[in-house]
Design a protein around this motif. Structure first.
Motif, PDB file in Angstrom:
ATOM      1  N   UNK A   1      -9.280  -8.175   1.691  1.00 25.39           N
ATOM      2  CA  UNK A   1      -9.124  -7.897   2.891  1.00 25.39           C
ATOM      3  C   UNK A   1      -9.644  -6.809   3.613  1.00 25.39           C
ATOM      4  N   UNK A   2      -9.973  -6.947   4.836  1.00 21.50           N
ATOM      5  CA  UNK A   2     -10.535  -5.807   5.608  1.00 21.50           C
ATOM      6  C   UNK A   2      -9.864  -4.624   5.969  1.00 21.50           C
ATOM      7  N   UNK A   3      -8.413  -5.035   6.166  1.00 24.35           N
ATOM      8  CA  UNK A   3      -7.482  -3.997   6.418  1.00 24.35           C
ATOM      9  C   UNK A   3      -6.112  -4.532   5.971  1.00 24.35           C
ATOM     10  N   UNK A   4      -5.350  -3.608   5.763  1.00 31.41           N
ATOM     11  CA  UNK A   4      -4.028  -3.752   5.214  1.00 31.41           C
ATOM     12  C   UNK A   4      -2.862  -2.897   6.123  1.00 31.41           C
ATOM     13  N   UNK A   5      -1.829  -3.543   6.638  1.00 32.52           N
ATOM     14  CA  UNK A   5      -1.018  -2.882   7.358  1.00 32.52           C
ATOM     15  C   UNK A   5       0.629  -2.756   6.281  1.00 32.52           C
ATOM     16  N   UNK A   6       1.037  -1.338   6.471  1.00 33.99           N
ATOM     17  CA  UNK A   6       2.010  -1.039   5.716  1.00 33.99           C
ATOM     18  C   UNK A   6       3.052  -0.382   6.605  1.00 33.99           C
ATOM     19  N   UNK A   7       4.061  -1.056   7.207  1.00 40.97           N
ATOM     20  CA  UNK A   7       4.816  -0.798   8.341  1.00 40.97           C
ATOM     21  C   UNK A   7       6.051  -0.557   8.111  1.00 40.97           C
ATOM     22  N   UNK A   8       6.746   0.451   7.831  1.00 41.12           N
ATOM     23  CA  UNK A   8       7.952   0.783   7.492  1.00 41.12           C
ATOM     24  C   UNK A   8       8.500  -0.023   6.123  1.00 41.12           C
ATOM     25  N   UNK A   9       7.581   0.065   5.179  1.00 40.12           N
ATOM     26  CA  UNK A   9       7.669  -0.400   3.776  1.00 40.12           C
ATOM     27  C   UNK A   9       8.078   0.617   2.633  1.00 40.12           C
ATOM     28  N   UNK A  10       7.406   1.649   3.037  1.00 33.62           N
ATOM     29  CA  UNK A  10       7.678   2.738   1.963  1.00 33.62           C
ATOM     30  C   UNK A  10       9.218   3.125   2.098  1.00 33.62           C
TER      31      UNK A  10
ATOM     32  N   UNK B   1       8.959   7.213  -6.494  1.00 36.31           N
ATOM     33  CA  UNK B   1       7.177   7.551  -6.576  1.00 36.31           C
ATOM     34  C   UNK B   1       6.441   6.471  -7.188  1.00 36.31           C
ATOM     35  N   UNK B   2       7.074   6.222  -8.417  1.00 39.53           N
ATOM     36  CA  UNK B   2       6.000   5.514  -9.394  1.00 39.53           C
ATOM     37  C   UNK B   2       5.945   3.940  -8.563  1.00 39.53           C
ATOM     38  N   UNK B   3       7.095   3.394  -8.052  1.00 34.89           N
ATOM     39  CA  UNK B   3       6.662   1.929  -7.342  1.00 34.89           C
ATOM     40  C   UNK B   3       6.013   2.061  -6.145  1.00 34.89           C
ATOM     41  N   UNK B   4       5.997   3.186  -5.429  1.00 33.86           N
ATOM     42  CA  UNK B   4       5.139   3.815  -4.187  1.00 33.86           C
ATOM     43  C   UNK B   4       3.884   3.597  -4.879  1.00 33.86           C
ATOM     44  N   UNK B   5       3.409   4.340  -5.893  1.00 30.50           N
ATOM     45  CA  UNK B   5       2.013   4.491  -6.224  1.00 30.50           C
ATOM     46  C   UNK B   5       1.627   3.099  -6.705  1.00 30.50           C
ATOM     47  N   UNK B   6       2.320   2.347  -7.431  1.00 32.01           N
ATOM     48  CA  UNK B   6       1.834   1.011  -7.799  1.00 32.01           C
ATOM     49  C   UNK B   6       1.771   0.213  -6.621  1.00 32.01           C
ATOM     50  N   UNK B   7       2.555   0.038  -5.485  1.00 32.56           N
ATOM     51  CA  UNK B   7       2.096  -0.663  -4.177  1.00 32.56           C
ATOM     52  C   UNK B   7       0.710  -0.141  -3.777  1.00 32.56           C
ATOM     53  N   UNK B   8       0.468   1.250  -3.657  1.00 40.09           N
ATOM     54  CA  UNK B   8      -0.757   1.458  -3.142  1.00 40.09           C
ATOM     55  C   UNK B   8      -1.890   1.384  -3.917  1.00 40.09           C
ATOM     56  N   UNK B   9      -1.841   1.525  -5.232  1.00 44.19           N
ATOM     57  CA  UNK B   9      -2.941   0.893  -6.137  1.00 44.19           C
ATOM     58  C   UNK B   9      -3.223  -0.541  -5.949  1.00 44.19           C
ATOM     59  N   UNK B  10      -2.081  -1.393  -5.926  1.00 38.73           N
ATOM     60  CA  UNK B  10      -2.480  -2.877  -5.603  1.00 38.73           C
ATOM     61  C   UNK B  10      -2.900  -3.230  -4.557  1.00 38.73           C
ATOM     62  N   UNK B  11      -2.726  -2.319  -3.261  1.00 39.75           N
ATOM     63  CA  UNK B  11      -3.101  -2.413  -1.755  1.00 39.75           C
ATOM     64  C   UNK B  11      -4.705  -1.939  -1.984  1.00 39.75           C
ATOM     65  N   UNK B  12      -5.190  -1.224  -2.833  1.00 43.34           N
ATOM     66  CA  UNK B  12      -6.511  -0.660  -2.756  1.00 43.34           C
ATOM     67  C   UNK B  12      -7.177  -1.730  -3.685  1.00 43.34           C
ATOM     68  N   UNK B  13      -6.455  -2.316  -4.717  1.00 40.52           N
ATOM     69  CA  UNK B  13      -7.258  -3.608  -5.131  1.00 40.52           C
ATOM     70  C   UNK B  13      -7.804  -4.571  -4.377  1.00 40.52           C
ATOM     71  N   UNK B  14      -6.881  -5.140  -3.211  1.00 43.65           N
ATOM     72  CA  UNK B  14      -7.257  -6.038  -2.495  1.00 43.65           C
ATOM     73  C   UNK B  14      -8.002  -5.791  -1.300  1.00 43.65           C
ATOM     74  N   UNK B  15      -8.038  -4.390  -0.950  1.00 47.70           N
ATOM     75  CA  UNK B  15      -8.854  -4.237   0.193  1.00 47.70           C
ATOM     76  C   UNK B  15     -10.426  -3.988  -0.186  1.00 47.70           C
ATOM     77  N   UNK B  16     -11.091  -4.506   0.421  1.00 49.04           N
ATOM     78  CA  UNK B  16     -12.640  -4.306   0.455  1.00 49.04           C
ATOM     79  C   UNK B  16     -13.092  -2.755   0.274  1.00 49.04           C
ATOM     80  N   UNK B  17     -14.311  -2.349  -0.334  1.00 46.91           N
ATOM     81  CA  UNK B  17     -14.678  -1.197  -0.223  1.00 46.91           C
ATOM     82  C   UNK B  17     -14.894  -0.637   1.109  1.00 46.91           C
ATOM     83  N   UNK B  18     -14.234   0.513   1.554  1.00 43.20           N
ATOM     84  CA  UNK B  18     -14.329   1.019   2.892  1.00 43.20           C
ATOM     85  C   UNK B  18     -13.369   0.354   3.877  1.00 43.20           C
TER      86      UNK B  18
END
Length: 212
Positions: A95-104, A110-127
């Protein structure tokens, strides 16, 4: 009632009103980009992007009823039911961009939010770009009372239950900055939002670039 049951029940008539910062988003995400909306609800934000010229749009949400509503309202969108609690069914760096709109706000720990952000970083391309809209702590008496009421139950000040059964969270700004520290901040602005139940709340939007 768990979160999924609540959102399936609310899907038919719940209207989301928090504004998407389109002018800010388009500065960093070209129209040929592949954009993933995590927790897309019934696809309101993706339809706004579609009408503004984006075509590579995918939305995922764990609420089958929300996706069903979105498919009926916006048949031109690719809306998918998210299977599994954590994994996003997309390849790494796709993915080139991810939207997280009123999801957090719907993720209390905290732990669930950290896992979500980690997974988002996985699917995002570098940069790749992350866009976040969400709610911050409020200091009015109504909110402070419900933060205190549920603090021990959920182990986090700012988490509360709505009478209709949903669990929501308003965030300490320091926590948000820490949570999103894997992204280089491009824009951050505090805002005042109208909530889905008609109240006002402190909020923010954040745009960041995934650190390499």
């Amino acid at each position: 009632m768990n979160q999924k049951d609540y959102w399936n029940k609310a899907a038919a008539d719940k209207e989301f009103t928090t504004p998407f910062q389109l002018a800010a988003f388009e500065k960093y995400v070209p129209r040929e980009a592949l954009v993933l909306d995590v927790g897309c609800g019934y696809g309101r934000t993706l339809d706004e992007l579609y009408r503004a010229g984006w075509r590579g749009l995918i939305g995922i949400d764990f609420s089958e009823a929300m996706i069903e509503r979105g498919r009926a309202a916006y048949p031109h969108l690719d809306l998918r039911v998210k299977r599994g609690a954590e994994k996003i069914d997309l390849p790494a760096a796709s993915a080139d961009a991810v939207i997280l709109f009123a999801v957090l706000t719907c993720v209390s720990s905290n732990a669930e939010q950290e896992r979500m952000i980690s997974e988002i970083r996985r699917v995002l391309r570098p940069g790749g770009i992350l866009y976040v809209n969400d709610f911050l702590l409020n200091t009015d008496e109504r909110n402070k009372a419900r933060y205190e009421k549920f603090k021990n139950k959920y182990g986090e000040y700012g988490v509360f239950e709505l009478p209709e059964g949903a669990v929501c969270r308003h965030h300490d700004e320091k926590w948000i900055k820490n949570l999103l520290s894997g992204f280089t901040e491009l824009e951050y602005s505090r805002l005042t939002f109208t909530t889905m139940n008609g109240h006002t709340s402190n909020g923010f939007y954040f745009i960041g670039r995934a650190k390499r």
